[in-house]
Write a protein that holds these residues in place. Structure first.
Motif, PDB file in Angstrom:
ATOM      1  N   ASN A   2      17.237   3.217 -26.848  1.00 27.21           N
ATOM      2  CA  ASN A   2      18.076   4.389 -26.580  1.00 27.21           C
ATOM      3  C   ASN A   2      17.231   5.615 -26.315  1.00 27.21           C
ATOM      4  N   ASN A   3      16.102   5.718 -27.044  1.00 26.66           N
ATOM      5  CA  ASN A   3      15.206   6.857 -26.872  1.00 26.66           C
ATOM      6  C   ASN A   3      14.612   6.858 -25.461  1.00 26.66           C
ATOM      7  N   ASP A   4      14.208   5.680 -24.960  1.00 25.19           N
ATOM      8  CA  ASP A   4      13.664   5.569 -23.595  1.00 25.19           C
ATOM      9  C   ASP A   4      14.735   5.927 -22.565  1.00 25.19           C
ATOM     10  N   ASN A   9      16.967   9.751 -18.647  1.00 22.54           N
ATOM     11  CA  ASN A   9      18.050  10.629 -18.193  1.00 22.54           C
ATOM     12  C   ASN A   9      17.585  12.078 -18.118  1.00 22.54           C
ATOM     13  N   ILE A  10      16.828  12.509 -19.106  1.00 28.51           N
ATOM     14  CA  ILE A  10      16.312  13.881 -19.098  1.00 28.51           C
ATOM     15  C   ILE A  10      15.376  14.075 -17.909  1.00 28.51           C
ATOM     16  N   MET A  11      14.480  13.098 -17.678  1.00 28.29           N
ATOM     17  CA  MET A  11      13.542  13.196 -16.554  1.00 28.29           C
ATOM     18  C   MET A  11      14.291  13.238 -15.222  1.00 28.29           C
ATOM     19  N   LYS A  12      15.295  12.387 -15.088  1.00 33.23           N
ATOM     20  CA  LYS A  12      16.071  12.344 -13.839  1.00 33.23           C
ATOM     21  C   LYS A  12      16.789  13.670 -13.618  1.00 33.23           C
ATOM     22  N   ALA A  57      11.593  10.296 -10.334  1.00 33.72           N
ATOM     23  CA  ALA A  57      10.428  11.027  -9.832  1.00 33.72           C
ATOM     24  C   ALA A  57       9.345  10.085  -9.307  1.00 33.72           C
ATOM     25  N   ILE A  58       9.075   9.014 -10.023  1.00 38.60           N
ATOM     26  CA  ILE A  58       8.012   8.073  -9.621  1.00 38.60           C
ATOM     27  C   ILE A  58       8.402   7.358  -8.340  1.00 38.60           C
ATOM     28  N   GLU A  59       9.660   6.926  -8.254  1.00 41.91           N
ATOM     29  CA  GLU A  59      10.127   6.258  -7.031  1.00 41.91           C
ATOM     30  C   GLU A  59      10.010   7.206  -5.831  1.00 41.91           C
ATOM     31  N   SER A  60      10.396   8.466  -6.031  1.00 41.50           N
ATOM     32  CA  SER A  60      10.302   9.452  -4.955  1.00 41.50           C
ATOM     33  C   SER A  60       8.863   9.645  -4.501  1.00 41.50           C
TER      34      SER A  60
END
Length: 162
Positions: A2-4, A9-12, A57-60
């Motif tokens: 859940n933490n990951d 979600n926060i990063m996105k 972000a990484i995919e982008s």
């Protein structure tokens, strides 16, 4: 687990907020500078695709350089083959031989475009899950449709869509 998920979600969300801020900044600073307008269109396009494809972000970071390379190759191919279109427009009378050469070159160009797209399709699959690659193609159609509607609207500003 859940933490990951929470961190992702926060990063996105942070990533989307940054993109939104960049677009807002570009739109607010827009003047009649053609380079600025191109940058704005590019930022809007990136934001549109990023949202539609649900890229993180990484995919982008991995995906957009590939798209830019593909678009540059396609543009170079189009520029290389523009002389045939010019010849068709410039000449009133064109010989069968000249017409055949122009049409053959057009077919070759179409084949080369497909080859480039296939090459990058393979590269896209290396950096994105296949579902996001599929979303890219869907978003491309949708984006092209929106662009065509805008072009139609800009060339006929008084005409209302019904």
């Amino acid at each position: 687990e859940n933490n990951d998920n929470f961190k992702n979600n926060i990063m996105k969300n942070l990533f989307l907020i940054i993109i939104f801020c960049l677009i807002t900044n570009l739109l607010l600073s827009q003047n009649n500078n053609p380079n600025k307008k191109r940058e704005n269109r590019e930022a809007i396009k990136i934001a549109f695709f990023t949202k539609k494809m649900d890229l993180n972000a990484i995919e982008s970071q991995n995906f957009w350089p590939l798209v830019n390379d593909m678009e540059a190759e396609l543009k170079a191919l189009k520029n290389k083959n523009s002389h045939g279109r010019m010849m068709l427009k410039e000449k009133e009378e064109i010989s069968d031989k000249e017409l055949e050469e122009i049409m053959d070159a057009k077919m070759e160009m179409g084949k080369s475009q497909i080859d480039i797209k296939i090459k990058y399709h393979e590269k896209f699959k290396e950096v994105l899950p296949i579902k996001k690659v599929a979303k890219y193609y869907e978003a491309s159609k949708e984006f092209k449709k929106i662009q065509n509607q805008r072009k139609t609207h800009h060339s006929n500003p008084g005409q209302r869509n019904r």
